[in-house]
Design a protein around this motif. Structure first.
Motif, PDB file in Angstrom:
ATOM      1  N   LEU A   1       0.822  -0.950   0.107  1.00 53.14           N
ATOM      2  CA  LEU A   1      -0.074   0.641  -0.696  1.00 53.14           C
ATOM      3  C   LEU A   1       0.712   1.434  -0.068  1.00 53.14           C
ATOM      4  N   ILE A   2       1.875   1.186   0.557  1.00 54.19           N
ATOM      5  CA  ILE A   2       2.880   2.505   0.263  1.00 54.19           C
ATOM      6  C   ILE A   2       4.433   1.803  -0.152  1.00 54.19           C
ATOM      7  N   GLU A   3       4.199   1.819  -0.951  1.00 55.10           N
ATOM      8  CA  GLU A   3       5.554   0.758  -2.295  1.00 55.10           C
ATOM      9  C   GLU A   3       6.263   1.920  -2.634  1.00 55.10           C
ATOM     10  N   LYS A   4       5.292   3.032  -3.634  1.00 50.77           N
ATOM     11  CA  LYS A   4       5.758   3.956  -3.742  1.00 50.77           C
ATOM     12  C   LYS A   4       6.454   4.950  -2.864  1.00 50.77           C
ATOM     13  N   ARG A   5       6.276   5.211  -1.792  1.00 46.05           N
ATOM     14  CA  ARG A   5       6.162   6.463  -1.055  1.00 46.05           C
ATOM     15  C   ARG A   5       8.016   5.426  -0.024  1.00 46.05           C
ATOM     16  N   LEU A   6       7.781   4.265  -0.282  1.00 40.32           N
ATOM     17  CA  LEU A   6       9.065   3.005   0.722  1.00 40.32           C
ATOM     18  C   LEU A   6      10.183   3.535   0.212  1.00 40.32           C
ATOM     19  N   GLN A   7      10.026   3.001  -1.397  1.00 38.30           N
ATOM     20  CA  GLN A   7      10.967   3.594  -2.822  1.00 38.30           C
ATOM     21  C   GLN A   7      11.290   4.633  -2.902  1.00 38.30           C
ATOM     22  N   LYS A   8      11.011   5.663  -2.625  1.00 31.83           N
ATOM     23  CA  LYS A   8      11.340   7.537  -3.172  1.00 31.83           C
ATOM     24  C   LYS A   8      12.093   7.576  -2.033  1.00 31.83           C
ATOM     25  N   ALA A   9      11.758   7.038  -0.743  1.00 32.13           N
ATOM     26  CA  ALA A   9      12.713   7.495   0.545  1.00 32.13           C
ATOM     27  C   ALA A   9      13.731   6.730   0.549  1.00 32.13           C
ATOM     28  N   GLN A  10      13.859   5.576   0.016  1.00 29.69           N
ATOM     29  CA  GLN A  10      15.590   4.977   0.030  1.00 29.69           C
ATOM     30  C   GLN A  10      16.001   5.361  -1.173  1.00 29.69           C
ATOM     31  N   THR A  11      15.639   5.604  -2.179  1.00 25.36           N
ATOM     32  CA  THR A  11      16.355   6.052  -3.466  1.00 25.36           C
ATOM     33  C   THR A  11      16.414   7.763  -3.034  1.00 25.36           C
ATOM     34  N   GLU A  12      16.272   8.421  -2.463  1.00 28.16           N
ATOM     35  CA  GLU A  12      16.609   9.839  -2.084  1.00 28.16           C
ATOM     36  C   GLU A  12      17.537   9.322  -1.466  1.00 28.16           C
ATOM     37  N   TYR A  13      17.710   8.600   0.419  1.00 30.07           N
ATOM     38  CA  TYR A  13      18.334   8.861   0.668  1.00 30.07           C
ATOM     39  C   TYR A  13      19.569   8.314   0.101  1.00 30.07           C
ATOM     40  N   LEU A  14      19.832   7.230  -0.864  1.00 29.66           N
ATOM     41  CA  LEU A  14      20.833   6.995  -1.572  1.00 29.66           C
ATOM     42  C   LEU A  14      21.094   8.113  -1.915  1.00 29.66           C
ATOM     43  N   LYS A  15      20.788   8.438  -2.787  1.00 33.19           N
ATOM     44  CA  LYS A  15      21.332   9.935  -3.495  1.00 33.19           C
ATOM     45  C   LYS A  15      22.094  10.816  -2.600  1.00 33.19           C
ATOM     46  N   ALA A  16      21.474  11.286  -1.903  1.00 34.99           N
ATOM     47  CA  ALA A  16      21.840  11.683  -0.497  1.00 34.99           C
ATOM     48  C   ALA A  16      23.331  11.509   0.014  1.00 34.99           C
ATOM     49  N   VAL A  17      23.617  10.227  -0.029  1.00 40.77           N
ATOM     50  CA  VAL A  17      25.004   9.984   0.063  1.00 40.77           C
ATOM     51  C   VAL A  17      25.981   9.939  -0.746  1.00 40.77           C
ATOM     52  N   GLU A  18      25.724   9.933  -1.572  1.00 37.41           N
ATOM     53  CA  GLU A  18      26.576   9.925  -2.864  1.00 37.41           C
ATOM     54  C   GLU A  18      26.788  11.105  -3.017  1.00 37.41           C
ATOM     55  N   ASP A  19      26.171  11.670  -2.429  1.00 43.43           N
ATOM     56  CA  ASP A  19      26.443  13.400  -2.883  1.00 43.43           C
ATOM     57  C   ASP A  19      27.122  13.734  -1.483  1.00 43.43           C
TER      58      ASP A  19
ATOM     59  N   ASP B   1      13.528   7.658   5.580  1.00 41.83           N
ATOM     60  CA  ASP B   1      13.544   6.350   4.806  1.00 41.83           C
ATOM     61  C   ASP B   1      13.477   4.949   6.917  1.00 41.83           C
ATOM     62  N   MET B   2      13.562   5.193   8.188  1.00 44.61           N
ATOM     63  CA  MET B   2      13.465   4.797   8.548  1.00 44.61           C
ATOM     64  C   MET B   2      12.126   5.075   9.940  1.00 44.61           C
ATOM     65  N   VAL B   3      11.471   6.098   9.664  1.00 38.13           N
ATOM     66  CA  VAL B   3      10.144   5.998  10.235  1.00 38.13           C
ATOM     67  C   VAL B   3       8.957   6.007   9.549  1.00 38.13           C
ATOM     68  N   LEU B   4       9.747   5.387   7.698  1.00 38.39           N
ATOM     69  CA  LEU B   4       8.409   5.095   6.543  1.00 38.39           C
ATOM     70  C   LEU B   4       8.731   3.715   7.701  1.00 38.39           C
ATOM     71  N   GLY B   5       9.970   3.333   7.907  1.00 37.16           N
ATOM     72  CA  GLY B   5       9.768   1.445   8.077  1.00 37.16           C
ATOM     73  C   GLY B   5       9.626   1.295   9.422  1.00 37.16           C
ATOM     74  N   ALA B   6       9.360   2.767  10.317  1.00 39.27           N
ATOM     75  CA  ALA B   6       8.434   2.295  11.415  1.00 39.27           C
ATOM     76  C   ALA B   6       6.772   2.187  11.260  1.00 39.27           C
ATOM     77  N   THR B   7       6.548   2.800  11.033  1.00 34.48           N
ATOM     78  CA  THR B   7       5.311   3.784  10.455  1.00 34.48           C
ATOM     79  C   THR B   7       4.810   1.890  10.196  1.00 34.48           C
TER      80      THR B   7
ATOM     81  N   VAL C   1      11.058  -4.333  -1.274  1.00 27.54           N
ATOM     82  CA  VAL C   1       9.706  -3.271  -2.137  1.00 27.54           C
ATOM     83  C   VAL C   1      10.572  -1.865  -2.111  1.00 27.54           C
ATOM     84  N   ALA C   2      11.399  -1.333  -1.179  1.00 25.99           N
ATOM     85  CA  ALA C   2      11.657  -0.454  -1.083  1.00 25.99           C
ATOM     86  C   ALA C   2      13.672  -0.334  -1.895  1.00 25.99           C
TER      87      ALA C   2
END
Length: 531
Positions: free
Chosen positions: A168-186, A228-234, A293-294
């Motif tokens: 049900l929250i697939e897109k939000r999970l994937q977006k959160a993880q993608t944004e986190y990995l991009k932030a780590v790269e930067d 990312d972690m808050v979405l996982g906890a939710t 999913v994430a």
């Protein structure tokens, strides 16, 4: 990711077999628990002891096979991660130099470390765990049907509800993880930049300014991680609440069966044990589904990165030069409106020395980079022994280039000279002596560790060691790009004499600092003007 699974398939299959057997033991011992309780209530000491011994045997079997499963599962995830990291490194290594420089080093470091470790934790480690939990769910569900089909249906219907939450929250999970990995790269790219410019930071006393910028980048990265972690906890919270609600409903149904006389105390004990065996795995399965999913977009992106064609590994190479290199009316510019080279023609013969001189920005280094196939000419043609350079994917095997900045690895002097090829110590010592590096021309010094980029050497020593390395490679063409940069006058004079003593190669020296009185010692001097 399937390729890594196949490569480590024996460990994967072994882990599945072990967890299957462990699960059979785990489910069977639930029935023995009920038998022990019923026998004890009935006062049958012999039967109670027999079932207790069997119970202990099944517990031991479950524990031992589970240990085997964990070991094989660890071998599987580590084996997959090892191959993935090798593929990442290989993909980076086989890029062209120009393609490599399009990204910052921190981005590659992030891919090799953070992204690879994330895939290990959320995919490779989760795969055996997924089957562990799924098998447990299947066997426990079957056992519940054996016990009572009504309890089984109610349990499965209610406890599987949480599995749908990650979807049900697939897109939000994937977006959160993608944004986190991009932030780590930067963030890693910035940190790598700052460490590379450490001396400049100290010299300009801008530690506070750099720290401020680091805090901004680091805070942004941690904010993405927190999301990312808050979405996982939710998702975990919703899953757990629904699971426990389902648990109490099933518990009430089992109690009703006991009160109606359809269940014995032992049956009730078995039912509760089975529900416990099922509720936690279903909560865990929902979390694993969330992880899958994430991580899916990251896995797909990584596959595109590591499975792209390694063109450099199978490139058509120029083995050497017999006669000459010719520039035929060559024009080139990084932008269309400002060509650096225009109608440039030049012929260079093997065994001769050539100097390219001119002010900064006139195209000296660019003319050399065209030889290395970093770029293609805009118009005109470059040929080698009459063959157009475009016939080759790489000219590296025929050419050795020594850049302005001396690059040395954190390794022994021997390995920095040989570049991990087999060469005799006698050959290395002779080369060092010929370049005036007598203090390094001994076995003890060859085993000496050079710190990163030769920080424990003088500028002249670094330049001459790099020159020794280039001469030891012994290619047809030797290119020296600004070899006199950042050297004192005395050291520069020595390097000039060393370069002019080189024979048997086609030598290109790119410099705007070479002594005027020595220019006549070159076979030709190509003066390029700023454009």
């Amino acid at each position: 990711m399937k390729r890594y699974q196949r490569k480590n398939g024996a460990y994967y299959l072994g882990a599945l077999v072990f967890i299957l057997i462990s699960t059979v033991f785990a489910v069977a011992l639930q029935f023995f628990k009920g038998d022990v309780l019923d026998a004890a209530i009935a006062g049958d000491a012999g039967t109670t002891l027999k079932y207790a011994v069997l119970l202990m045997g099944f517990i031991l079997g479950e524990v031992l096979f589970y240990y085997g499963y964990k070991r094989l599962g660890a071998r599987f995830s580590v084996g997959c991660t090892r191959l993935l990291k090798r593929d990442i490194f290989e993909s980076i290594l086989w890029q062209s130099y120009v393609a490599y420089k399009e990204k910052q080093q921190g981005e590659y470091v992030a891919k090799y470390t953070n992204e690879a470790d994330m895939i290990k934790a959320r995919y490779f480690q989760m795969l055996p765990l997924f089957w562990e939990i799924l098998l447990r769910i299947i066997f426990v569900s079957f056992a519940l049907f054996v016990l009572d089909w009504r309890i089984a249906l109610v349990t499965i219907l209610l406890l599987t509800t949480p599995l749908y939450i990650p979807k049900l929250i697939e897109k939000r999970l994937q977006k959160a993880q993608t944004e986190y990995l991009k932030a780590v790269e930067d963030n890693l790219a910035k940190v790598n930049d700052w460490f590379s410019g450490f001396e400049i930071i100290k010299n300009h006393s801008i530690e506070r300014q750099i720290l401020l910028r680091f805090d901004q980048s680091n805070t942004l990265t941690m904010d993405k991680l927190l999301r990312d972690m808050v979405l996982g906890a939710t998702a975990q919270l919703l899953t757990t609440l629904i699971s426990y609600l389902s648990y109490f409903i099933v518990l009430a149904c089992s109690t009703w069966l006991v009160l109606s006389g359809e269940f014995s105390a032992g049956d009730f004990f078995v039912a509760i044990g089975m529900i416990d065996q099922l509720s936690y795995p279903l909560i865990s399965l929902a979390e694993i589904v969330r992880q899958f999913v994430a991580i899916r977009p990251s896995c797909l992106a990584m596959e595109r990165f590591v499975f792209r064609s390694h063109a450099g590994a199978h490139a058509k190479s120029l083995p050497g030069i017999d006669k000459e290199i010719c520039y035929h009316s060559v024009s080139f510019g990084y932008t269309d409106d400002r060509p650096l080279l225009q109608n440039f023609s030049f012929r260079a013969e093997k065994g001769k020395k050539y100097l390219m001189k001119g002010p900064s920005g006139c195209g000296k280094t660019t003319a050399v980079n065209l030889l290395l196939r970093y770029y293609d000419v805009t118009s005109g043609e470059i040929t080698m022994d009459g063959v157009p350079i475009t016939e080759y994917d790489t000219t590296y095997p025929a050419m050795t280039v020594v850049r302005q900045e001396a690059v040395l690895f954190h390794d022994t002097l021997r390995n920095n000279l040989t570049m991990y090829c087999d060469m005799s110590d006698e050959k290395l010592i002779r080369m060092l002596q010929s370049l005036g590096l007598d203090r390094f021309a001994n076995l003890q010094s060859l085993n000496r560790v050079i710190t990163e980029n030769g920080a424990n050497l003088s500028g002249g020593e670094k330049k001459r060691i790099c020159l020794a390395r280039a001469l030891l490679r012994d290619t047809s063409v030797l290119i020296l790009d600004e070899p006199l940069a950042n050297l004192d006058e005395s050291t520069a004079q020595k390097i000039e004499d060393l370069l002019l003593s080189i024979s048997g190669k086609l030598l290109f020296v790119v410099s705007h600092q070479f002594s005027e009185e020595k220019l006549c010692l070159f076979d030709d001097v190509i003066a390029l003007g700023a454009r």
